[in-house]
Scaffold this motif. Structure first.
Motif, PDB file in Angstrom:
ATOM      1  N   ASP A  94       0.804  -1.227   0.000  1.00 22.61           N
ATOM      2  CA  ASP A  94       0.000   0.000   0.000  1.00 22.61           C
ATOM      3  C   ASP A  94       0.836   1.276   0.000  1.00 22.61           C
ATOM      4  O   ASP A  94       0.530   2.227  -0.708  1.00 22.61           O
ATOM      5  CB  ASP A  94      -1.013   0.007   1.149  1.00 22.61           C
ATOM      6  N   HIS A  95       1.933   1.300   0.802  1.00 21.43           N
ATOM      7  CA  HIS A  95       2.675   2.561   0.854  1.00 21.43           C
ATOM      8  C   HIS A  95       3.408   2.833  -0.461  1.00 21.43           C
ATOM      9  O   HIS A  95       3.650   3.978  -0.807  1.00 21.43           O
ATOM     10  CB  HIS A  95       3.617   2.595   2.055  1.00 21.43           C
ATOM     11  N   LYS A  96       3.736   1.779  -1.197  1.00 21.19           N
ATOM     12  CA  LYS A  96       4.361   2.009  -2.508  1.00 21.19           C
ATOM     13  C   LYS A  96       3.319   2.470  -3.526  1.00 21.19           C
ATOM     14  O   LYS A  96       3.597   3.306  -4.375  1.00 21.19           O
ATOM     15  CB  LYS A  96       5.063   0.738  -2.982  1.00 21.19           C
TER      16      LYS A  96
ATOM     17  N   ALA B 133       0.869   4.262  -2.865  1.00 23.38           N
ATOM     18  CA  ALA B 133       0.451   5.625  -2.509  1.00 23.38           C
ATOM     19  C   ALA B 133       1.104   6.665  -3.402  1.00 23.38           C
ATOM     20  O   ALA B 133       0.631   7.792  -3.517  1.00 23.38           O
ATOM     21  CB  ALA B 133       0.762   5.905  -1.036  1.00 23.38           C
ATOM     22  N   ARG B 134       2.211   6.293  -4.022  1.00 24.79           N
ATOM     23  CA  ARG B 134       2.876   7.206  -4.958  1.00 24.79           C
ATOM     24  C   ARG B 134       1.955   7.519  -6.150  1.00 24.79           C
ATOM     25  O   ARG B 134       2.002   8.600  -6.708  1.00 24.79           O
ATOM     26  CB  ARG B 134       4.164   6.555  -5.449  1.00 24.79           C
TER      27      ARG B 134
ATOM     28  N   MET C 187     -10.042  13.054  10.181  1.00 26.09           N
ATOM     29  CA  MET C 187      -8.873  12.933  11.045  1.00 26.09           C
ATOM     30  C   MET C 187      -7.831  11.963  10.480  1.00 26.09           C
ATOM     31  O   MET C 187      -6.693  11.944  10.911  1.00 26.09           O
ATOM     32  CB  MET C 187      -9.278  12.437  12.449  1.00 26.09           C
ATOM     33  N   LEU C 188      -8.245  11.135   9.541  1.00 26.97           N
ATOM     34  CA  LEU C 188      -7.351  10.057   9.087  1.00 26.97           C
ATOM     35  C   LEU C 188      -6.238  10.518   8.161  1.00 26.97           C
ATOM     36  O   LEU C 188      -5.244   9.835   7.991  1.00 26.97           O
ATOM     37  CB  LEU C 188      -8.171   8.962   8.374  1.00 26.97           C
ATOM     38  N   GLY C 189      -6.402  11.694   7.550  1.00 24.55           N
ATOM     39  CA  GLY C 189      -5.476  12.058   6.493  1.00 24.55           C
ATOM     40  C   GLY C 189      -4.267  12.879   6.899  1.00 24.55           C
ATOM     41  O   GLY C 189      -3.366  13.092   6.094  1.00 24.55           O
ATOM     42  N   SER C 190      -4.246  13.374   8.144  1.00 24.30           N
ATOM     43  CA  SER C 190      -3.126  14.236   8.530  1.00 24.30           C
ATOM     44  C   SER C 190      -2.722  13.949   9.974  1.00 24.30           C
ATOM     45  O   SER C 190      -3.478  13.371  10.737  1.00 24.30           O
ATOM     46  CB  SER C 190      -3.537  15.706   8.370  1.00 24.30           C
ATOM     47  N   ALA C 191      -1.497  14.380  10.316  1.00 20.33           N
ATOM     48  CA  ALA C 191      -0.974  14.137  11.663  1.00 20.33           C
ATOM     49  C   ALA C 191      -1.295  15.333  12.554  1.00 20.33           C
ATOM     50  O   ALA C 191      -0.760  16.416  12.350  1.00 20.33           O
ATOM     51  CB  ALA C 191       0.530  13.906  11.606  1.00 20.33           C
TER      52      ALA C 191
ATOM     53  N   LEU D 105       5.698  16.259   4.217  1.00 26.81           N
ATOM     54  CA  LEU D 105       5.661  14.813   4.030  1.00 26.81           C
ATOM     55  C   LEU D 105       4.855  14.451   2.787  1.00 26.81           C
ATOM     56  O   LEU D 105       5.216  13.554   2.042  1.00 26.81           O
ATOM     57  CB  LEU D 105       5.067  14.134   5.261  1.00 26.81           C
ATOM     58  N   ALA D 106       3.753  15.183   2.576  1.00 27.23           N
ATOM     59  CA  ALA D 106       2.927  14.903   1.409  1.00 27.23           C
ATOM     60  C   ALA D 106       3.686  15.232   0.122  1.00 27.23           C
ATOM     61  O   ALA D 106       3.602  14.500  -0.864  1.00 27.23           O
ATOM     62  CB  ALA D 106       1.639  15.706   1.472  1.00 27.23           C
TER      63      ALA D 106
ATOM     64  N   GLY E 124       6.896  15.188  -0.273  1.00 24.10           N
ATOM     65  CA  GLY E 124       7.886  14.123  -0.444  1.00 24.10           C
ATOM     66  C   GLY E 124       9.089  14.503  -1.274  1.00 24.10           C
ATOM     67  O   GLY E 124       9.704  13.661  -1.909  1.00 24.10           O
TER      68      GLY E 124
ATOM     69  N   MET F 257      -3.102  17.608   0.293  1.00 19.93           N
ATOM     70  CA  MET F 257      -1.970  16.693   0.489  1.00 19.93           C
ATOM     71  C   MET F 257      -2.029  15.520  -0.484  1.00 19.93           C
ATOM     72  O   MET F 257      -1.018  15.122  -1.061  1.00 19.93           O
ATOM     73  CB  MET F 257      -1.946  16.191   1.940  1.00 19.93           C
TER      74      MET F 257
END
Lengths: 312, 261
Positions: free
Chosen positions: B75-77, B79-80, B90-94, B105-106, B108, B158
């Protein structure tokens, strides 16, 4: 009363020196616990590992290498803990406990099957600086100077590191791992890096404490995670909000204040063995009080309802 | 082009809770498609998104993005190439990090040890000002201080900062108040148009499903039961949708929230 102040003044250097050495573990937890949101229970064993490796390398005649070796050993320990939790599906608390247990045997092995290594006649960074400063007005302060230098270096490193992209990713991993993945970064990777760096500092602290007190024993790290956590949470009270550097300084301040209060308590005849109970209570209170505050409105409402029922 | 070729996913196979979430689903998504997705409860809409985003590996079938097989890519790959927004803002940011740190971070950009540059800050401000929420003056404030709508708008920014090949929107305005939801939908429309994004949007709002995009997909029982594009979609009404559902699924549309809206 002036006597009392004079007494406090006498306690200060010792408390400051131990506080600063402990501050390195507190900074390690600042990284792992506050930033990465991992409670690393291998801290005790890793601290002892740093003391053991540092002592053995110093014994072999390499005072500077001993510090690097201790940090490398700490990193390796952090690597194992993080590998267990990110790649082998072991719960992070359990991973720490397992590594902590394993490290006991490893540490005994490193100390050549002994539970105590004596460094009385061994050359360390402390003895080297002591000789250098002989005859100068700083003669008595060599311990504090060494501890301060390392603390300052670690703070400088952290305030740089936590603002780099890697550092931001580590902070985000503790904050919202889903968002880290969405940024195409593997949270397993950031967890591994974070725990390796944190444990390097923990081991550095252990190494310095052993060389400062001229002995390393197998119990040197016992309860360290609780003591450090207590210091960290005390630091949060003073400088818990704002920029990373400010909070890191708060962590150091917490460690020094903790040691100072402890020294005063000892002065008033508190048995030395109470240290761990005191730190346990501080950790409980520091976590409970904010929780209680967040629940207070509910508790109040419940009390009101109960009261109301009685009246009716 | 994103191509799903006969993908299936069963949860808890071999147990009492066995649930076939997606069954032999195939779908061709053309570049620039803006697809709205509606369907009954448990139709497999979110599971479809999870499969595309790589939250799990499908039990069978293949997923091909621009000729590259990404079926096994983590999944994290992915995400590119694939941006995603959830219903929960709330799920999309820190929350504990500042707006600019989240955006860094977004974005990158740069190496692992690079830090936020002045040029980046300027770019962040420009992009944030396009949201029209005054966030450009709050770069250093923690994201946790923002409202749900502001956070979802930030997440949208983001997710599209580096325009993804596919943008997945999973009822991303459902948790917002109507006025804010409208604003976020407007932003979504604009960002998708400006970047010519390929976009899939799950919604329970039938008017939204009809108004937005060039293609509409209806799902039930883990598969696609109706797929209308361009002129055919333009001519659709809510009555058509309900009728189509009855005909193709053999039952009434039972999305509780949809009937309310």
């Amino acid at each position: 009363m002036p006597d009392f102040l004079a007494e406090l003044f006498k306690l200060a250097p010792g408390a400051l020196e131990l506080g600063l050495i402990n501050a390195l573990v507190v900074l390690a937890l600042f990284l792992s616990y506050t930033m990465l949101n991992v409670c690393d229970l291998s801290t005790d064993g890793c601290f002892t590992l740093g003391a053991a490796v540092g002592a053995m390398v110093a014994l072999s005649g390499h005072p500077f290498l001993s510090i690097i070796a201790a940090m490398a050993a700490g990193m390796l320990s952090g690597l194992v803990v993080s590998f267990l939790q990110t790649k082998m599906g072991i719960n992070s608390l359990l991973a720490g406990i397992i590594v902590n247990t394993g490290l006991y045997s490893v540490n005994i092995l490193i100390m050549k099957n002994s539970s105590l290594v004596n460094l009385n006649k061994t050359e360390t960074v402390f003895t080297l600086l002591k000789e250098k400063l002989k005859g100068t007005f700083l003669e008595g302060s060599y311990r504090i100077i060494i501890a301060s230098v390392f603390v300052i270096l670690v703070i400088l490193f952290l305030s740089f590191f936590l603002r780099t992209r890697l550092g931001l990713a580590i902070r985000a991993t503790g904050n919202n791992p889903a968002m880290v993945k969405a940024s195409s970064i593997n949270p397993a990777f950031t967890t591994i890096v974070g725990l390796c760096v944190a444990n390097a500092f923990t081991a550095l602290s252990g190494c310095l404490l052993a060389q400062n007190q001229k002995s390393a024993n197998i119990d040197i790290g016992n309860g360290m995670v609780t003591v450090a956590l207590a210091s960290l949470l005390i630091g949060n009270v003073f400088l818990g909000k704002g920029k990373v550097t400010r909070r890191a300084i708060g962590a150091v301040l917490g460690a020094v204040v903790f040691r100072f209060v402890y020294a005063v308590a000892l002065r008033f005849n508190m048995p030395a063995s109470m240290l761990k109970l005191v730190s346990a209570v501080i950790v409980i209170l520091a976590i409970f009080i904010p929780y209680a505050a967040s629940q207070s409105s509910q508790v109040k409402r419940r009390m009101e309802l109960k009261g109301g029922r009685k009246d009716a | 082009m994103l191509e799903l070729i006969g993908i299936s996913k069963t949860f808890n196979p071999g147990t009492l809770n066995q649930k076939v979430a997606i069954k032999d689903l195939s779908l061709k998504i053309n570049d620039g498609d803006f697809i709205t997705i509606i369907g009954s409860n448990g139709a497999g809409k979110s599971t479809l998104f999870n499969a595309i985003a790589g939250s799990f590996v499908t039990d069978s079938g293949r997923i091909v993005l621009d000729g590259k097989d990404i079926t096994m890519l983590s999944d994290h790959k992915r995400a590119r190439y694939i941006g995603r927004l959830f219903q929960d803002p709330m799920l999309g940011s820190a929350p504990g990090m500042s707006i600019e740190e989240n955006l860094t971070l977004a974005a990158g950009k740069g190496g692992w040890f690079s830090r936020i540059t002045k040029a980046e800050r300027k770019a962040f401000k420009e992009k944030l000002s396009l949201l029209g929420m005054g966030l450009e003056d709050r770069l250093e404030q923690p994201v946790g201080l923002l409202s749900g709508g502001q956070r979802q708008a930030l997440t949208l920014l983001m997710a599209t900062y580096n325009p993804p090949k596919v943008l997945l929107l999973d009822e991303h305005t459902a948790a917002l108040d109507p006025a804010t939801a409208d604003k976020v939908i407007e932003l979504t429309k604009r960002i998708v148009e400006e970047n010519h994004l390929t976009c899939l949007m799950i919604t329970h709002n039938m008017h939204q499903a009809l108004d937005l995009g060039n293609r509409l997909i209806m799902m039930d029982g883990g598969n696609i039961i109706f797929d209308a594009a361009d002129e055919e979609k333009k001519a659709l009404t809510t009555e058509d949708l309900l009728r189509k559902f009855r005909e193709n699924a053999g039952k009434n549309l039972d999305n509780d929230r949809m009937l309310l809206s």
